[in-house]
Scaffold this active site. Structure first.
Site, short mmCIF file in Angstrom:
data_model
loop_
_atom_site.label_atom_id
_atom_site.label_comp_id
_atom_site.label_asym_id
_atom_site.label_seq_id
_atom_site.Cartn_x
_atom_site.Cartn_y
_atom_site.Cartn_z
N LYS A 222 0.86 -1.19 0.00
CA LYS A 222 0.00 0.00 0.00
C LYS A 222 0.89 1.23 0.00
O LYS A 222 1.53 1.56 1.00
CB LYS A 222 -0.92 0.05 1.22
CG LYS A 222 -2.01 1.10 0.98
CD LYS A 222 -2.62 1.67 2.22
CE LYS A 222 -1.95 2.88 2.76
NZ LYS A 222 -1.90 4.07 1.90
N GLU B 54 9.22 1.26 11.04
CA GLU B 54 10.25 2.29 10.84
C GLU B 54 9.53 3.62 11.02
O GLU B 54 8.76 4.03 10.14
CB GLU B 54 10.82 2.21 9.43
CG GLU B 54 11.66 0.99 9.17
CD GLU B 54 13.01 1.05 9.85
OE1 GLU B 54 13.47 2.17 10.18
OE2 GLU B 54 13.59 -0.01 10.08
N CYS C 236 13.08 11.10 7.73
CA CYS C 236 13.00 10.53 9.08
C CYS C 236 14.28 10.72 9.88
O CYS C 236 14.25 11.01 11.05
CB CYS C 236 12.66 9.05 8.99
SG CYS C 236 13.82 8.13 7.96
N GLU D 49 8.88 15.80 16.25
CA GLU D 49 9.29 15.68 14.85
C GLU D 49 8.49 16.72 14.05
O GLU D 49 7.27 16.59 13.89
CB GLU D 49 9.00 14.28 14.33
CG GLU D 49 9.53 14.09 12.93
CD GLU D 49 9.20 12.72 12.32
OE1 GLU D 49 8.04 12.29 12.42
OE2 GLU D 49 10.10 12.12 11.72
P1 NAD Z 1 1.98 8.46 7.71
O1 NAD Z 1 2.13 7.67 8.96
O2 NAD Z 1 1.01 9.56 7.68
O3 NAD Z 1 1.57 7.48 6.49
C1 NAD Z 1 2.34 6.35 6.18
C2 NAD Z 1 1.46 5.34 5.49
O4 NAD Z 1 0.48 4.86 6.41
C3 NAD Z 1 0.69 5.89 4.30
O5 NAD Z 1 0.65 4.91 3.29
C4 NAD Z 1 -0.70 6.11 4.89
O6 NAD Z 1 -1.73 6.08 3.94
C5 NAD Z 1 -0.80 4.93 5.82
N1 NAD Z 1 -1.80 5.02 6.88
C6 NAD Z 1 -2.27 6.14 7.48
N2 NAD Z 1 -3.20 5.78 8.42
C7 NAD Z 1 -3.27 4.43 8.39
C8 NAD Z 1 -4.05 3.49 9.11
N3 NAD Z 1 -4.91 3.85 10.05
N4 NAD Z 1 -3.89 2.19 8.82
C9 NAD Z 1 -3.00 1.79 7.89
N5 NAD Z 1 -2.26 2.64 7.16
C10 NAD Z 1 -2.39 3.95 7.41
O7 NAD Z 1 3.45 8.95 7.32
P2 NAD Z 1 3.93 9.84 6.08
O8 NAD Z 1 3.47 11.24 6.26
O9 NAD Z 1 3.64 9.16 4.80
O10 NAD Z 1 5.51 9.77 6.29
C11 NAD Z 1 6.16 10.56 7.21
C12 NAD Z 1 6.53 9.79 8.46
O11 NAD Z 1 7.27 8.62 8.09
C13 NAD Z 1 7.46 10.58 9.36
O12 NAD Z 1 7.10 10.39 10.70
C14 NAD Z 1 8.83 9.97 9.07
O13 NAD Z 1 9.76 10.13 10.10
C15 NAD Z 1 8.46 8.54 8.84
N6 NAD Z 1 9.49 7.84 8.07
C16 NAD Z 1 10.30 6.94 8.71
C17 NAD Z 1 11.32 6.30 8.00
C18 NAD Z 1 12.23 5.30 8.68
O14 NAD Z 1 12.91 4.55 7.98
N7 NAD Z 1 12.28 5.24 10.00
C19 NAD Z 1 11.51 6.56 6.66
C20 NAD Z 1 10.66 7.50 6.03
C21 NAD Z 1 9.66 8.12 6.75
#
Ligand code: NAD
Length: 503
Positions: A192, A267, A303, A403
């Site tokens: 997804k 992650e 991140c 963050e």
């Molecule tokens: P997000 O958590 O808003 O979304 C991530 C994914 O989760 C998307 O595909 C979203 O549609 C999905 N999602 C949202 N609600 C959900 C639910 N209830 N059930 C299942 N899936 C759901 O994050 P984002 O804005 O896409 O990315 C930014 C975040 O990701 C930041 O916090 C960043 O630090 C983190 N990040 C971490 C790493 C790492 O390797 N540690 C790498 C990149 C980004």
């Protein structure tokens, strides 16, 4: 003239997106779609099918069948390695095209998509790396501890049906870091993508099918967290959820996993510190690198960006001057323009959030050195925020603890090593860290004391073969390397008698 990226749609060849479910690229059963707005301009550049609960259920059931009966988990190691290597080659052959799709998707400029850590090349290397593990999926043979003559043997078996839920900010690498080890281990995968970077992932899935991954082994359901993500992470036939994204959604995934005891890898976010000691080999370079990490390319929406700079008082001003100089070098605009180095914030909501944190920093008494405002002129239609530096920050302030996910660097002075380590560890997160010193003993001593998953000494680089992941609330498990591969397996023990009786 206001910026527009819409004309690039035709040259990139972007078409509306479909779901890949049970061997077919098709629209959603209920016809639902999502209009994708470009972060740099606010224009609608495309639309894609949104998978509802019925589509997700079809995809997961097909993935289950492909795991229980299909060829992929039973494919011999040699053949599986060849497919994964073809995946790597195919991605490399389409690198320019994928970078252009990404520029229309999440707005990351072409220039930044060519930098190794965020490139298609790195994603291809992840496939090559994991191809190398396939024929090393071994176990142990252990002697009897007591009783009769027998052996205990361990086997690594694929964990089953994997739901891979991706964020928007690094679709090449973050897709590869889940899909490559899962396929290498013999799992089947339902991906997804983020609703803010869907087209890139749809194209990567199609390319992997062309490279020989069976369609049942890799499917894609697009859409937002609700309904698509929720339907996937709560589906009883999913064995493992591998998630990269925010801490809030990570928590929800842990909760949802409890019902069927799904395996979970997370992650999550970070508030990573960089510690700059007075004997740093080049304080100016440290300042420019830290500011580069929070502004270049993703505008701080990364991140592991070192967003908290802990700087010894002796070199504090020198560090801040260098960071400010770098801030003046960042350029914004059309992501297809080779001179543009950085992107807009992904959504208006994220823009408001970042501006809110900047206000909070000022109210809390931090010194705004530069930036803090939205960019105007021909960029006024996009979610652009100027590179921002706060100095004299207290580690208890919101801008030092939360963050922000925007182009904001918080600089915190310290007086000695003990204080620096204490401040660095005083956070709920523990993803990355950096330190600058010319003293090798200090480098080891401090690196070992920092509660973070990956620590860079005098620089920072993410590579496909090294474990990457977080301590504390930055996640569970690691991506990259052997530990990532093992996370897509279950360990089975078989007790084998060498005489008539086992015990
Ligand atoms: P997000 O958590 O808003 O979304 C991530 C994914 O989760 C998307 O595909 C979203 O549609 C999905 N999602 C949202 N609600 C959900 C639910 N209830 N059930 C299942 N899936 C759901 O994050 P984002 O804005 O896409 O990315 C930014 C975040 O990701 C930041 O916090 C960043 O630090 C983190 N990040 C971490 C790493 C790492 O390797 N540690 C790498 C990149 C980004």
């Amino acid at each position: 003239m206001t910026l527009s990226v819409a004309p690039h749609r035709e040259s990139v060849g972007l078409t509306d997106g479909l779901l890949s479910v049970d061997g077919e690229w098709r629209p959603a059963r209920d016809g639902a779609t999502w209009e994708h707005r470009h972060p740099a301009t606010g224009e609608v550049v495309g639309s894609f099918a949104v998978a509802g609960a019925a589509d997700v259920d079809e995809a997961v059931r097909a993935s289950r069948r492909a795991f229980d009966e299909g060829p992929w988990p039973r494919t011999r190691a040699g053949a599986r390695i060849r497919v994964l290597r073809r995946c790597a080659d195919t991605l490399r052959e389409h690198a320019d095209e994928l970078r252009a799709v990404q520029a229309l998707d999440n707005g990351v400029p072409l220039s930044f998509g060519a930098i190794y850590a965020t490139s298609v090349e790195a994603a291809a290397d992840v496939f090559d790396h994991h191809a190398g593990w396939v024929d090393k999926l071994g176990g142990q043979t252990l002697p009897p501890y007591q009783g009769g003559d027998h052996l205990a043997m361990t086997f690594r078996e694929p964990v089953g049906v994997v739901a891979a839920v991706l964020p928007w900010n690094g679709p090449f690498l973050l897709f590869a870091q889940k899909v490559a080890p899962a396929l290498a281990a013999g799992c089947t995968v339902v991906v997804k993508p983020s609703e803010h970077a869907t087209f890139t992932v749809l194209r990567m899935v199609a390319l992997l099918h062309e490279a020989g991954v069976p369609e049942g082994a890799l499917q894609v359901v697009a859409g937002p967290g609700d309904p698509t993500g929720e339907a996937l992470i709560t589906h009883p036939l999913v064995d493992k959820v591998s998630f990269t994204g925010s801490r809030a959604v990570g928590r929800r995934i842990v909760e949802a996993s409890a019902a069927t005891m799904k395996r979970v890898s997370l992650e999550l976010g970070g508030k990573s510190p960089v510690l700059v000691f007075p004997d740093a080999p080049d304080v100016g370079l440290a300042g420019m690198t830290a500011m580069g990490m929070v502004t270049m390319g993703l505008s701080g929406q990364a991140c592991v960006a070192h967003t908290r700079a802990l700087v010894h008082r002796e070199v504090h001003d020198q560090f801040v001057d260098a960071a400010r100089m770098l801030a003046g070098m960042v350029s914004y605009g059309d992501p297809f323009d080779a001179t543009v180095t950085s992107s807009a914030l992904i959504t208006e909501k994220q823009l408001d959030r970042v501006l809110g944190y900047i206000d909070r920093g000022v109210q809390d008494g931090a010194r705004l050195v530069t930036g803090g405002e939205r960019l105007g002129g021909d960029l006024e239609g996009g979610n652009f925020v100027a590179p921002t530096i706060f100095a004299d920050v207290d580690n208890g302030m919101a801008i030092a603890q939360e963050e922000i996910f925007g182009p904001v660097l918080s600089v915190i002075p310290f007086d000695d090593e003990e204080e620096a380590v204490r401040l660095a560890n005083d956070t709920e997160y523990g993803l990355g860290a950096g330190l600058y010193t010319a003293d090798a003993q200090r480098a080891f001593r401090v690196a070992r004391r920092l509660r973070a998953g990956i620590v860079g000494v005098n620089g920072f680089q993410v590579e496909p073969h090294v474990p990457f992941g977080g301590f504390k609330q930055s996640g569970l498990g690691r991506e990259g390397g052997q530990s990532a591969f093992e996370a897509y397996t279950e360990l089975k023990t078989v007790l084998m008698p060498l005489t008539d009786e086992l015990m």
